[in-house]
Design an enzyme around this catalytic site. Structure first.
Site, short mmCIF file in Angstrom:
data_model
loop_
_atom_site.label_atom_id
_atom_site.label_comp_id
_atom_site.label_asym_id
_atom_site.label_seq_id
_atom_site.Cartn_x
_atom_site.Cartn_y
_atom_site.Cartn_z
CE LYS A 105 25.58 41.82 41.26
NZ LYS A 105 26.09 43.08 40.94
N GLY A 217 45.98 45.35 42.85
CA GLY A 217 45.43 44.76 41.88
C GLY A 217 45.66 45.36 40.68
CE1 TYR A 218 48.89 48.66 36.96
CE2 TYR A 218 49.03 47.15 35.17
CZ TYR A 218 49.03 48.46 35.76
OH TYR A 218 49.71 49.39 34.91
CG ASN A 220 38.26 46.44 33.76
OD1 ASN A 220 37.65 47.43 34.61
ND2 ASN A 220 37.69 46.19 32.65
CB ALA A 221 39.20 48.20 38.88
N GLY A 222 42.23 48.18 38.35
CA GLY A 222 43.57 48.81 38.73
C GLY A 222 44.59 49.12 37.48
P1 NAD Z 1 39.93 41.59 37.73
O1 NAD Z 1 39.71 40.13 37.99
O2 NAD Z 1 40.34 42.20 36.32
O3 NAD Z 1 41.17 42.04 38.43
C1 NAD Z 1 41.70 41.81 39.98
C2 NAD Z 1 42.90 41.92 40.25
O4 NAD Z 1 43.31 41.70 41.41
C3 NAD Z 1 43.94 41.16 39.15
O5 NAD Z 1 45.17 41.67 38.85
C4 NAD Z 1 44.35 39.77 40.50
O6 NAD Z 1 45.79 39.61 40.42
C5 NAD Z 1 44.34 40.80 41.80
N1 NAD Z 1 44.31 40.24 42.93
C6 NAD Z 1 43.79 38.99 43.25
N2 NAD Z 1 43.99 38.86 44.66
C7 NAD Z 1 44.74 39.55 45.02
C8 NAD Z 1 45.43 39.72 46.28
N3 NAD Z 1 45.24 38.65 47.28
N4 NAD Z 1 46.19 40.72 46.44
C9 NAD Z 1 46.61 41.69 45.61
N5 NAD Z 1 45.74 41.56 44.01
C10 NAD Z 1 45.16 40.50 44.14
O7 NAD Z 1 38.97 42.36 38.59
P2 NAD Z 1 38.38 43.93 38.28
O8 NAD Z 1 37.02 43.82 37.42
O9 NAD Z 1 39.52 44.66 38.12
O10 NAD Z 1 37.68 44.10 39.87
C11 NAD Z 1 38.54 44.34 40.90
C12 NAD Z 1 37.64 44.91 42.07
O11 NAD Z 1 37.00 45.92 41.63
C13 NAD Z 1 36.69 44.00 42.62
O12 NAD Z 1 36.26 44.09 43.77
C14 NAD Z 1 35.35 44.50 41.98
O13 NAD Z 1 33.98 43.89 42.34
C15 NAD Z 1 35.56 45.98 41.80
N6 NAD Z 1 34.73 46.64 40.61
C16 NAD Z 1 35.25 46.35 39.26
C17 NAD Z 1 34.53 46.73 38.34
C18 NAD Z 1 34.64 46.71 36.94
O14 NAD Z 1 33.81 47.47 36.10
N7 NAD Z 1 35.44 46.02 36.48
C19 NAD Z 1 33.12 47.66 38.59
C20 NAD Z 1 32.76 47.73 39.95
C21 NAD Z 1 33.75 47.27 41.14
#
Ligand code: NAD
Length: 415
Positions: A105, A217-218, A220-222
């Site tokens: 990392k 969460g909505y 990338n992942a959601g």
């Molecule tokens: P992102 O920033 O694209 O989305 C995060 C979402 O969470 C947003 O919709 C935001 O509004 C919402 N959010 C923030 N605070 C909140 C709260 N208090 N209550 C409810 N929703 C809330 O992030 P992402 O890339 O989707 O990542 C989300 C999670 O997935 C993180 O924990 C990240 O470490 C994990 N993750 C993502 C990836 C990836 O490829 N994107 C890979 C591994 C792990």
């Protein structure tokens, strides 16, 4: 109260695993600390002509199974202990997915929002000028993480290539498609999670065509999890949320309409025709599958007893506290732990490395098929380990991953 130290948590997890596996003191000692770390401080010219000093790190935690792999974070609160912990977790995640990679990392202490695009480019290039001796396609391959993007990966790859005097696409993953990125990377995390959910549903006898889903969460992942759970399995997504709150519809939500609503109004809560709910209410809904895809520490000892879902699929990193884990296990909630559930991202990053080494680009279908095979196999090995040792799915994932790293260390003669 002392500040939370993620590296102490990572070490406690290793100690617990070492007890279950009855590891000898020498092996434990190696697993508890990073193999190599680099601390750098480098000046960068700001747009106003001033010079500013930035601090950065690169940590290679354990490379017994292959080159270190792990993202680079740009964050004002970055600390060496955060980077160490994340590097340890990458080691276990890569081992669990049986990727021929170790864990690493990196990070730079900086506030991306306060930098112009040209300052950001200079910080990215300067970081590589300072760590280039430690990274490389066969030693340590970084990737994007918090506040680092495909554009930043492109600048970093370019800087490394300039230093080496030749194109070196394989030095970094998460690049844009036209300069060595992989097809299928965009939705890889959610897609990998879907394959794990499908396997869990088989074990629990849940018909996914009739299953209901709630997603916290909505981003990338959601967002991709909502689309794919409907598209791949015909699940009904009844609730989603973001930082402003959530929406619920008994008859099911249209993930595309939710996405447009979030794009247009910056939140899902403005979706017409849906009932507004809080994030706490979403976590306690009577659904088949609950997917936390936002923040860490959202399921705690206070609300774990209210979770009614049969499957808790952790796309977010660290959404469940250790106390909550015990409650969920006791209540029979089937947890797909984060570093299994969200491992689709690093798996497709590994595929990007393979394609770069071959100078070849796979079709999307090939990426998905290979991802599916890895996820199915990892899920099945965690499930069987959990049954063998009579431990919960998270502990089983740790045990399986650490077992593989230890096996590699033994074969290499390190222990
Ligand atoms: P992102 O920033 O694209 O989305 C995060 C979402 O969470 C947003 O919709 C935001 O509004 C919402 N959010 C923030 N605070 C909140 C709260 N208090 N209550 C409810 N929703 C809330 O992030 P992402 O890339 O989707 O990542 C989300 C999670 O997935 C993180 O924990 C990240 O470490 C994990 N993750 C993502 C990836 C990836 O490829 N994107 C890979 C591994 C792990």
């Amino acid at each position: 109260m002392a500040a939370y130290n993620p590296f102490e948590t990572a070490q406690r997890q290793i100690d617990k695993c070492a007890d279950i596996l009855k590891l000898d003191p020498g092996t434990r000692a190696i697993l508890r600390v990073p193999k190599r770390e680099l601390h750098v401080a480098f000046p960068v010219r700001m747009d106003d002509g001033s010079m500013k000093l930035f601090q950065g790190f690169r940590v290679q935690y354990n490379d017994a199974r292959g080159p270190a792999k792990g993202g680079i974070r740009f964050h004002p609160d970055e600390t060496i202990d955060t980077v160490r912990a994340l590097a340890a977790w990458m080691t276990w995640k890569c081992a669990l997915l049986d990727l021929p990679l170790g864990g690493g990392k990196g990070g730079v202490i900086c506030d991306v929002k306060s930098l112009s695009a040209s300052e950001l480019e200079r910080v990215s290039r300067a970081y590589i000028q300072n760590v280039y001796q430690m990274i490389g396609p066969e030693t340590d391959v970084p990737a994007p993480d918090v506040y680092t993007t495909p554009q930043i990966m492109a600048w970093m790859m370019d800087e490394y290539s300039k230093i080496m005097g030749k194109s070196q696409f394989g030095v970094i993953t998460g690049k844009p498609l036209c300069i060595g990125g992989s097809r299928g990377r965009g939705d890889a995390t959610a897609r990998g999670g879907m394959y794990a959910i499908r396997e869990a549903a088989k074990v629990l006898g849940i018909d996914l065509g009739k299953a209901t889903v709630a997603i916290q969460g909505y981003g990338n992942a959601g967002n991709f999890a909502a689309r794919l759970s409907k598209e791949l399995f015909g699940c009904k997504v009844v609730a989603v949320s973001d930082s402003k709150g959530g929406v619920y519809s008994k008859g099911g939500l249209d993930p595309e309409a939710v996405f447009r609503c979030k794009e247009d109004t910056c939140s899902v809560v403005n979706l017409p025709g849906a009932k507004q709910i809080t994030n706490d209410e979403l976590l306690a809904l009577n659904v088949d599958i609950l997917i936390p895809a936002a923040l860490e520490n959202v399921i705690t000892e206070k609300n774990a007893g209210k979770v009614k879902a049969k499957i808790l699929a952790e796309l977010a990193n660290g959404p469940t506290t250790p106390e909550a884990d015990d409650i969920l296990y006791k209540n029979g909630v089937h947890v797909i732990p984060d570093f299994l559930c969200n491992a689709g991202g690093v798996t497709v990053s590994y595929f990007e490395m393979v394609q770069n080494a071959m100078m070849y680009c796979w079709e999307e279908k090939e990426v998905y098929e290979r991802l599916e095979a890895r996820m199915v196999s990892a899920y099945s090995s965690v499930l069987s380990t959990s049954q063998q040792y009579k431990i919960n799915m998270r502990q089983a994932a740790y045990v399986r991953a650490v077992e593989r790293v230890v096996e590699a260390m033994k074969l290499r003669g390190w222990v």
